[in-house]
Write a protein that holds these residues in place. Structure first.
Motif, PDB file in Angstrom:
ATOM      1  N   GLY A 126       0.826  -1.204   0.000  1.00  0.00           N
ATOM      2  CA  GLY A 126       0.000   0.000   0.000  1.00  0.00           C
ATOM      3  C   GLY A 126       0.861   1.255   0.000  1.00  0.00           C
ATOM      4  O   GLY A 126       0.587   2.214  -0.735  1.00  0.00           O
ATOM      5  N   ARG A 127       1.910   1.244   0.827  1.00  0.00           N
ATOM      6  CA  ARG A 127       2.823   2.404   0.856  1.00  0.00           C
ATOM      7  C   ARG A 127       3.543   2.556  -0.487  1.00  0.00           C
ATOM      8  O   ARG A 127       3.749   3.678  -0.973  1.00  0.00           O
ATOM      9  CB  ARG A 127       3.840   2.232   1.986  1.00  0.00           C
ATOM     10  N   LEU A 128       3.913   1.441  -1.086  1.00  0.00           N
ATOM     11  CA  LEU A 128       4.580   1.483  -2.392  1.00  0.00           C
ATOM     12  C   LEU A 128       3.667   2.088  -3.445  1.00  0.00           C
ATOM     13  O   LEU A 128       4.091   2.955  -4.233  1.00  0.00           O
ATOM     14  CB  LEU A 128       4.988   0.062  -2.798  1.00  0.00           C
ATOM     15  N   PRO A 137       9.720 -10.946 -11.179  1.00  0.00           N
ATOM     16  CA  PRO A 137       9.042  -9.836 -11.849  1.00  0.00           C
ATOM     17  C   PRO A 137       9.246  -9.861 -13.365  1.00  0.00           C
ATOM     18  O   PRO A 137       8.354  -9.482 -14.117  1.00  0.00           O
ATOM     19  CB  PRO A 137       9.684  -8.606 -11.208  1.00  0.00           C
ATOM     20  N   ALA A 138      10.419 -10.324 -13.799  1.00  0.00           N
ATOM     21  CA  ALA A 138      10.717 -10.336 -15.233  1.00  0.00           C
ATOM     22  C   ALA A 138       9.946 -11.415 -15.983  1.00  0.00           C
ATOM     23  O   ALA A 138       9.671 -11.270 -17.177  1.00  0.00           O
ATOM     24  CB  ALA A 138      12.217 -10.527 -15.444  1.00  0.00           C
ATOM     25  N   GLU A 156      13.132  -4.533  -4.775  1.00  0.00           N
ATOM     26  CA  GLU A 156      14.293  -3.649  -4.576  1.00  0.00           C
ATOM     27  C   GLU A 156      14.238  -2.995  -3.200  1.00  0.00           C
ATOM     28  O   GLU A 156      15.260  -2.896  -2.503  1.00  0.00           O
ATOM     29  CB  GLU A 156      14.327  -2.596  -5.681  1.00  0.00           C
ATOM     30  N   GLY A 157      13.062  -2.551  -2.795  1.00  0.00           N
ATOM     31  CA  GLY A 157      12.928  -1.943  -1.474  1.00  0.00           C
ATOM     32  C   GLY A 157      13.174  -2.953  -0.368  1.00  0.00           C
ATOM     33  O   GLY A 157      13.822  -2.645   0.645  1.00  0.00           O
ATOM     34  N   LYS A 158      12.699  -4.154  -0.546  1.00  0.00           N
ATOM     35  CA  LYS A 158      12.886  -5.210   0.455  1.00  0.00           C
ATOM     36  C   LYS A 158      14.365  -5.572   0.570  1.00  0.00           C
ATOM     37  O   LYS A 158      14.874  -5.819   1.670  1.00  0.00           O
ATOM     38  CB  LYS A 158      12.049  -6.429   0.068  1.00  0.00           C
TER      39      LYS A 158
END
Length: 536
Positions: A122-124, A154-155, A184-186
């Motif tokens: 949700g924040r993303l 993802p790819a 990436e954030g994780k």
């Protein structure tokens, strides 16, 4: 003889032949297809107890379940059989323990876990430009879980989702983009989510040295609800096996209802092909429901998945199907019938109201409250519960609700694995049953199995209802609803059972007199016939 041994022997004596076979079989690999109410938990527990009674070190036995509640119940049952030391936990808990062991060998602490991925998503989404549907965090969370269950990235997600005609409220390219940003954030925060636990554990077991240590410790592997296993979980199982590891899998392909999360019932059906030497045992006798409920429920399954229904319970009342004018009338019907079922001295917890979606239960909760009937929701998360962090809280809320003396309100998914004496299955109209999003043959088959799960939660009484309108305003523009097409075979079967029960015409005094007169007349007629002529 130890107390545990004697208790196990006593329990074995009460099993059916097929159940006893599943408990005492010496086959190293078994796939047990256990239908609804077939006593699979009892069989699983007694097999573990039998193994310990025969001298197997309980610390070498690992039982993998799909919920904390199932693991707790197993440990409780084993304790009553005087068996302790067996490791039991969910797939996520099992994978987490493997990661902790590996990190401890490197002098590292346990991994940092992302407790609530949906909130993080949700924040993303709020940080990205553009508009997203209201359910975007939930939809993205579901797609990531589905993708990771197949080992996608993802790819590779967009192409595979398109090939499998995967439906989502988010476009495939958008899912891939957002999923990549999430990863990436994780990675920057050095955290893992629950799905990472499985994939990372599979990767670690690719190290033959580490795998050998884990395999030595887990020489006997038992897995519950195997129909809900997804490809990555199956890969974890495969990597824990050696040629001498025993494997016992129990599940019911007819109760596979988590395809949206990647579950593949074909893994159970074809286990003998994937792991040669696996023997299959079928437990198809229902020990929970009356014959009438068992037959009604079996009628809604896809034709190729039906088995002749069996039950050991005494006959009871026929299940009922009711059409109500609108949602409010349906809710009022449920409340009034619930009060009748409760009666003086009864327990509200003996009654459950099940629906395809949580939204359908809101008006039921309102109407029950208006009638002074306590009700408790079992939770709103449709995913199989885990036993780490956030899912723990969801499971605890469900456990608390079950322990209250209140009518249980639950979705079909949440009700899986539970049972009540009396069950209302509401909202059985087209668009809900099956859900409007089910537009493929496979999806419709799963919707049939989901209805089957709901129907087989009932032990003694089953009522299926649907409302022709959303509200009672005849001038409303809201279209009228149609009954679920899945109910057609159920209604036909109920008509057949009702006809079988229909008594013959009662014998009245007049008809009995007429019958006696006819018999006397026949006797007189025979007495007046000339005797047969004898031959010369």
């Amino acid at each position: 003889m130890a107390l545990g041994e004697q208790t196990t022997i006593d329990a074995l004596a009460s099993l059916t032949e097929a159940q006893r076979d599943a408990v005492i079989s010496t086959d190293p690999r078994l796939a047990v297809h256990a239908g609804a109410g077939a006593g699979k938990t009892r069989v699983l527990t007694l097999r573990v107890a039998r193994m310990v009674d025969e001298g197997i070190d309980p610390s070498h036995i690992m039982v993998v379940t799909f919920s904390r509640k199932a693991a707790q119940e197993l440990r409780s049952r084993l304790w009553h059989l005087d068996v302790e030391g067996v490791r039991a936990g969910t797939f996520h808990r099992t994978a987490l323990e493997l990661l902790e062991v590996h990190r401890a060998e490197q002098g590292l602490g346990p991994p940092a876990l992302l407790a609530d991925r949906r909130s993080a998503l949700g924040r993303l989404l709020r940080s990205h430009e553009g508009s997203f549907p209201k359910n975007a965090p939930m939809a993205l969370d579901t797609e990531i879980t589905w993708g990771k269950s197949f080992g996608l990235t993802p790819a590779t997600y967009e192409e595979e989702a398109a090939r499998l005609r995967r439906r989502s409220s988010l476009p495939g390219g958008q899912v891939s983009m957002l999923w990549q940003a999430y990863e990436e954030g994780k990675s920057r925060s050095k955290m893992l989510d629950f799905d990472d636990l499985i994939s990372d554990a599979v990767a670690l077991l690719g190290d033959s040295r580490f795998a050998a240590a884990i395999q030595w410790r887990s020489r006997h592997l038992l897995i519950d609800e195997f129909q809900d296993v997804n490809p990555m979980q199956f890969a974890l199982v495969e990597r824990m096996l050696t040629p001498t590891t025993t494997l016992f899998c129990v599940g019911d392909p007819n109760q596979s209802v988590y395809a949206f999360n990647g579950a593949d019932p074909g893994l159970l059906r074809t286990l003998g092909e994937r792991l040669p030497g696996t023997r299959t045992i079928v437990l198809d006798t229902n020990h929970r429901s009356t014959p009438e409920i068992v037959e009604a429920a079996a009628s809604v399954l896809p034709e190729g998945e039906r088995r002749p229904p069996k039950t050991v319970q005494s006959p009871g009342s026929l299940p009922e199907v009711h059409e109500l004018a609108d949602d409010r009338a349906e809710a009022s019907f449920v409340a009034e019938r619930a009060r009748l079922l409760h009666g003086p001295g009864g327990r509200w917890r003996s009654i459950a109201v099940l629906a395809r979606t949580n939204a359908q239960l809101a008006i039921i909760a309102e109407e029950l409250a208006a009638h002074g009937i306590p009700a408790s929701a079992l939770g709103g998360d449709l995913r199989p519960a885990s036993d780490v962090d956030a899912p723990v809280n969801a499971q605890r809320r469900a456990d608390t609700a079950l322990n209250e003396d209140a009518v249980a309100l639950a979705t079909f998914h949440r009700a899986k694995g539970l049972e009540w004496p009396y069950v209302f299955v509401i909202g059985a109209s087209e668009g809900f049953v099956p859900h409007g999003a089910a537009d493929t043959g496979a999806a419709l088959d799963e919707e049939r199995r989901l209805l089957y799960v709901a129907l087989t939660r009932a032990e003694l009484g089953l009522m299926v209802t649907w409302a022709a309108r959303r509200d009672g305003n005849e001038s409303s523009r809201a279209p009228t609803r149609r009954v679920s097409p899945f109910l057609a075979p159920l209604i036909r079967r109920l008509d057949e059972l009702r006809a079988q029960r229909r008594p013959t015409a009662p014998v009245t005094s007049a008809s009995r007199v007429a019958q006696i007169r006819a018999q006397l007349a026949e006797q007189v007629s025979r007495s007046e016939e000339p005797p047969a002529q004898e031959g010369p």
